[in-house]
Design a protein around this motif. Structure first.
Motif, short mmCIF file in Angstrom:
data_model
loop_
_atom_site.label_atom_id
_atom_site.label_comp_id
_atom_site.label_asym_id
_atom_site.label_seq_id
_atom_site.Cartn_x
_atom_site.Cartn_y
_atom_site.Cartn_z
N VAL A 18 6.36 21.96 -17.99
CA VAL A 18 6.26 21.25 -19.27
C VAL A 18 7.60 20.69 -19.73
N GLY A 19 8.66 20.97 -19.02
CA GLY A 19 9.98 20.54 -19.45
C GLY A 19 10.49 21.46 -20.55
N GLU A 20 11.16 20.89 -21.53
CA GLU A 20 11.69 21.68 -22.64
C GLU A 20 10.68 21.73 -23.78
N PRO A 21 10.11 22.91 -24.08
CA PRO A 21 9.19 22.99 -25.21
C PRO A 21 9.95 22.94 -26.53
N SER A 22 9.26 22.51 -27.58
CA SER A 22 9.84 22.50 -28.93
C SER A 22 8.70 22.61 -29.93
#
Length: 64
Positions: A18-22
């Motif tokens: 998902v890459g970098e979650p935020s």
């Protein structure tokens, strides 16, 4: 980050980068990469599995 997800369309369970979650201002989870189901190819229509929820909890607690 790799997260365990469940497709909201076909219910297939899979791991996805998902890459970098935020989180946005409403505390909605946002993924850098839109999840795509490897089985039915649904885009960004996912649920967190129990394992995925644990992964996101660990990520969130690490961010505080």
């Amino acid at each position: 980050m790799i997260v365990n997800l469940k497709c909201g369309v076909c219910k297939h369970i899979y791991d996805f980068e998902v890459g970098e979650p935020s989180m946005n201002k409403n505390y909605k989870l946002i993924f850098q990469n839109k999840p795509i189901c490897p089985k039915c190819h649904a885009i960004d229509n996912v649920l967190l599995t129990e394992r995925g929820q644990s992964q996101m909890t660990d990520w969130h607690l690490g961010e505080i």
